[in-house]
Design an enzyme around this catalytic site. Sequence first.
Site, short mmCIF file in Angstrom:
data_model
loop_
_atom_site.label_atom_id
_atom_site.label_comp_id
_atom_site.label_asym_id
_atom_site.label_seq_id
_atom_site.Cartn_x
_atom_site.Cartn_y
_atom_site.Cartn_z
N LYS A 185 36.15 25.63 31.83
CA LYS A 185 37.02 24.19 31.50
C LYS A 185 37.17 23.61 30.79
O LYS A 185 37.12 23.91 29.12
CB LYS A 185 36.71 23.19 32.85
CG LYS A 185 37.35 23.26 34.25
CD LYS A 185 37.89 22.73 35.47
CE LYS A 185 38.22 23.07 35.88
NZ LYS A 185 37.57 24.01 37.44
N ASP B 263 26.58 24.08 39.34
CA ASP B 263 28.24 24.45 38.64
C ASP B 263 28.77 23.41 37.47
O ASP B 263 28.93 22.45 38.17
CB ASP B 263 28.97 24.23 39.48
CG ASP B 263 30.13 24.99 39.67
OD1 ASP B 263 30.65 24.65 38.08
OD2 ASP B 263 31.12 25.62 40.34
N TYR C 129 34.09 23.54 45.19
CA TYR C 129 34.34 24.55 45.12
C TYR C 129 33.87 25.44 44.14
O TYR C 129 32.97 25.01 43.05
CB TYR C 129 35.63 24.45 44.10
CG TYR C 129 36.93 25.66 43.85
CD1 TYR C 129 37.06 26.36 45.04
CD2 TYR C 129 37.51 25.50 42.60
CE1 TYR C 129 38.31 27.85 45.19
CE2 TYR C 129 38.13 26.60 42.47
CZ TYR C 129 38.79 27.30 42.75
OH TYR C 129 39.28 28.91 43.19
C1 LIG Z 1 37.82 24.87 38.21
C2 LIG Z 1 35.94 25.03 38.66
C3 LIG Z 1 35.65 26.62 39.09
C4 LIG Z 1 36.62 27.68 38.94
O1 LIG Z 1 37.20 27.80 37.36
P1 LIG Z 1 38.20 28.68 36.93
O2 LIG Z 1 38.23 29.54 35.73
O3 LIG Z 1 39.70 27.89 37.86
O4 LIG Z 1 38.02 29.96 37.46
C5 LIG Z 1 34.58 26.77 39.41
N1 LIG Z 1 33.32 25.30 39.70
C6 LIG Z 1 34.00 24.06 39.70
C7 LIG Z 1 33.21 23.28 39.70
C8 LIG Z 1 35.71 23.95 39.18
O5 LIG Z 1 35.74 22.65 39.09
#
Ligand SMILES: *Cc1c(COP(=O)(O)O)cnc(C)c1O
Length: 427
Positions: free
Chosen positions: A267, A239, A144
Amino acid sequence: MLYQRSSALFKDAQEYIPGGVNSPVRAFKSVGGTPIFIKKAEGAYIYDEDGRAYVDYINSWGPMIIGHTDPRVLNATVEQMKNGFSFGTPTELETEIAKLITSVVPNIDMVRMVNSGTEACMSAIRLARGYTNRDKIVKFEGCYHGHSDSFLIKAGSGAATFGNPNSPGVTQGTAKDTLLAEYNNLEDVKALFEQNKDEIAAIIVEPIAGNMGCIVPEKGFLEGLRQICDANGALLIFDEVMTGFRQAMGGSQERLNINADIVTFGKVIGGGFPVGAFAARREIMNHLAPLGPVYQAGTLSGNPIAMRAGITTLNIINNDRELFNRIDNATETLDNEISKIFTEKGIPNHINRLGSMMSVFFTEQTEIKNFTDVKKCNHERFNKFFHHLLTNEVYIAPSGYETWFISDAIKDTEINKTLDAVRSFEG
Ligand SMILES: *Cc1c(COP(=O)(O)O)cnc(C)c1O
């Protein structure tokens, strides 16, 4: 009734907010039942509207790594707020956080702050496309990278839970530029590069996956991606929205000793405030507006209160070199003890863990290394497990496609409370 006020609040919310929530996984659709509404949080605990206190293993999906409502972060942000909420001008704070990030994260010279992980990843691929003059990207099933169009193709947890891996509203034109490979499968990636010679701008990957449950990269997988990118003039994007400042101060790059070209954050970086960031070496970041032609902007980007929360949180972590050991050890204890309990009970299970991320899978499979493996697990049993823990005031993510996030506020008392709850699970 345990959740009387939560149920009433949820009923009301559904009238005015689609599904009653502002992010789908919160609705408990995957596990059933009604979501609990939280009123406040402190340390290892979140407190619901009915007055129950839960040991929190979601921690706002990762950000609250030092525990909730840390007094140092609280005081710093309250003080900052007295100077105003937002200016839309440069501030010293933005350079301070950029200096801090570039000093601890490998292989980056410059950082651009944004407001979410979604924005960070969306901007990172735009930059990669602008830098390479190529259109296509490779992503992995079950990973994701936020909810921007290019990524909503087999996007793990949220999307998988709701059974629409390819969201309506994403055009064919966009979808065709996102090439899919299986996680931990280099042959898949090689084949895509052969079929799309000189067309692939970047591979984007969760270096330690957390959005299909915790999936650890196999030995050689990330190194292989690095080689494929180098051989083909493509960029490697890590990511690290989930893993950044969690797996190590320098994220997965440091922990697994491998360099990416562009790194995204979210995060933990905002300490609970809406912050994301992307970073790279100077020669890549030079392509970003106003220095270069790749456009990216944000009214509230670098917001002073959010920056102060981020700086304070990151400094606390950075000045406490034992922190990562503590949260890793707590997670290891949970992993070992939970699997012991289930094995004694004859409940087939497999736990994936790296650092302070872990997932409990109910399965006979001896390894869980990609999205297909996760889908084959017993999610019905997971849902029962989730509700059993919730009843016993232990709060894990409401889906079998998520990871646990262990915070530094989780100590022996909380671990024992958790293990007691696990012990009384009948399967
Ligand atoms: C949470 C997450 C996102 C998205 O971040 P948001 O602040 O919810 O838009 C993207 N990549 C990874 C790996 C994530 O865990």
